[in-house]
Design an enzyme around this catalytic site. Structure first.
Site, PDB file in Angstrom:
ATOM      1  N   ASP A  28       0.844  -1.200   0.000  1.00  0.00           N
ATOM      2  CA  ASP A  28       0.000   0.000   0.000  1.00  0.00           C
ATOM      3  C   ASP A  28       0.884   1.257   0.000  1.00  0.00           C
ATOM      4  OD1 ASP A  28       0.876  -0.244   2.568  1.00  0.00           O
ATOM      5  OD2 ASP A  28      -1.088  -0.109   3.522  1.00  0.00           O
ATOM      6  N   SER A  29       2.208   1.046  -0.032  1.00  0.00           N
ATOM      7  CA  SER A  29       3.134   2.147  -0.339  1.00  0.00           C
ATOM      8  C   SER A  29       2.772   2.721  -1.711  1.00  0.00           C
ATOM      9  CB  SER A  29       4.591   1.655  -0.329  1.00  0.00           C
ATOM     10  OG  SER A  29       4.725   0.522  -1.157  1.00  0.00           O
TER      11      SER A  29
ATOM     12  N   ASP B  79      -0.927  -6.228  -0.307  1.00  0.00           N
ATOM     13  CA  ASP B  79      -1.302  -5.654   0.993  1.00  0.00           C
ATOM     14  C   ASP B  79      -2.811  -5.542   1.129  1.00  0.00           C
ATOM     15  OD1 ASP B  79       0.876  -5.170   2.579  1.00  0.00           O
ATOM     16  OD2 ASP B  79       1.238  -3.136   1.838  1.00  0.00           O
TER      17      ASP B  79
ATOM     18  N   LYS C 120      -0.676  -9.505   2.819  1.00  0.00           N
ATOM     19  CA  LYS C 120       0.161  -8.953   3.913  1.00  0.00           C
ATOM     20  C   LYS C 120      -0.707  -8.065   4.787  1.00  0.00           C
ATOM     21  CE  LYS C 120       3.649  -5.843   3.347  1.00  0.00           C
ATOM     22  NZ  LYS C 120       3.167  -4.757   4.221  1.00  0.00           N
TER      23      LYS C 120
ATOM     24  N   GLU D  57      -0.614  -5.736   8.638  1.00  0.00           N
ATOM     25  CA  GLU D  57       0.272  -5.079   9.617  1.00  0.00           C
ATOM     26  C   GLU D  57      -0.294  -5.225  11.020  1.00  0.00           C
ATOM     27  OE1 GLU D  57       0.803  -0.969   8.570  1.00  0.00           O
ATOM     28  OE2 GLU D  57       1.527  -1.447   6.557  1.00  0.00           O
TER      29      GLU D  57
ATOM     30  N   GLU E  35      10.158  -4.033   9.590  1.00  0.00           N
ATOM     31  CA  GLU E  35      10.485  -2.721   9.026  1.00  0.00           C
ATOM     32  C   GLU E  35      11.039  -1.798  10.112  1.00  0.00           C
ATOM     33  OE1 GLU E  35       7.477  -1.047   6.509  1.00  0.00           O
ATOM     34  OE2 GLU E  35       8.479   0.906   6.409  1.00  0.00           O
TER      35      GLU E  35
END
Ligand code: KIV
Length: 271
Positions: free
Chosen positions: A53-54, A92, A120, A122, A189
């Site tokens: 999602d970057s 993501d 993915k 978080e 990260e």
């Protein structure tokens, strides 16, 4: 023996990554968002690609990953999947699309149907039930700990995580819980290198570092950092295009330096 980057011969699976971890062989990942760079990554031998999602910051001009939608993710995952038939494709789940296990299941199914092989998400221990639920229903999961950008407003900025003993202990515990719950990969990260090494040595799943030192099983970089397109590049990134002069060369050089242990160095890491 020096690593000679070569196009991936067979599709990369989670078993292959686990075998690489067992053999102490490093693997690479690139966060990218379109068919041509996805194809270039395949030809450079990059084992996994991430439609992160970057996307929001790298491609769409948002200030953070928070505004990214499921529709935007699905659009880009489809493009990457059409451009790359060999790397393991991770997608993501964007902000607030997996707040409950049921919501995660519905949205993860859409990410998989768009062309991803793994989703993915978080977060730490609170996601254990979600990881278990997805895994049991055949959806592989990559967990993400340390600096989790969807929580940037909670963190009060993009800060290194795990510097205090308390924080480090929490991340270590979270990693163990997610491993036990059935996560297949773990992104770490912006955490101190020593902590990343400790987690990598402890968990069964392969780890992928970004700003986490050289001891994780794999490394990931965002394509715009790797190609020198980011206005203020993060400390952990490196412009591989500057040295090589072309995109294919930059991706090959990145893969080669990760495999040979030349990237990342202490200059790209945190203590
Ligand atoms: O969104 C993303 O690209 C990521 C990577 C930086 C790991 O989460």
């Amino acid at each position: 023996m020096p690593y000679a980057p070569a196009e991936l011969e067979k599709p990369v699976t989670i078993h292959k990554l686990r075998q690489m971890k067992a053999d102490g062989e490093k693997f690479t990942s690139v966060a990218l968002y379109d068919a041509p760079t996805a194809g270039a990554a395949q030809r450079a031998g990059v084992e996994t690609v991430l439609i992160g999602d970057s996307l929001g910051m790298a491609m769409l001009g948002y200030d953070s990953t928070v505004p990214v939608t499921m529709e935007e993710m699905i659009h880009h995952i489809g493009a990457v999947a059409r451009g790359n038939r060999k790397s393991l494709i991770m997608g993501d789940l964007p902000f607030m699309t997996y707040a409950t296990p049921e919501q995660a299941l519905t949205n993860a199914a859409r990410i998989m149907q768009a062309g991803a092989h793994m989703v993915k998400i978080e977060g730490g221990t609170w996601l254990a039930e979600t990881v278990k639920m997805l895994s049991e229903r055949g959806i592989p999961v990559c967990a993400h700990l340390g600096l989790t950008p969807q929580s940037v407003h909670k963190f009060g900025g993009y800060r290194i995580q795990g510097r205090s003993d308390e924080q480090a202990g929490q991340i270590l515990d979270d990693a163990a819980v997610l491993d036990e719950a059935g996560a297949d990969l773990l992104v770490l990260e912006c955490v101190p290198s020593r902590l990343a090494k400790r987690i990598t040595d402890t968990v069964s799943m392969p780890t992928i570092g970004i700003g986490a030192g050289s001891d994780t099983d794999g490394q990931v970089l965002v394509i715009t950092d790797l190609l020198g397109l980011t206005e203020k590049p993060p400390k952990f990134s490196k412009n591989f295009l500057r040295e090589t002069g072309d995109i294919h060369g930059a991706l090959r050089q990145y893969a080669e330096e990760v495999k040979n242990g030349q990237f990342p160095t202490a200059e790209h890491s945190f203590n």
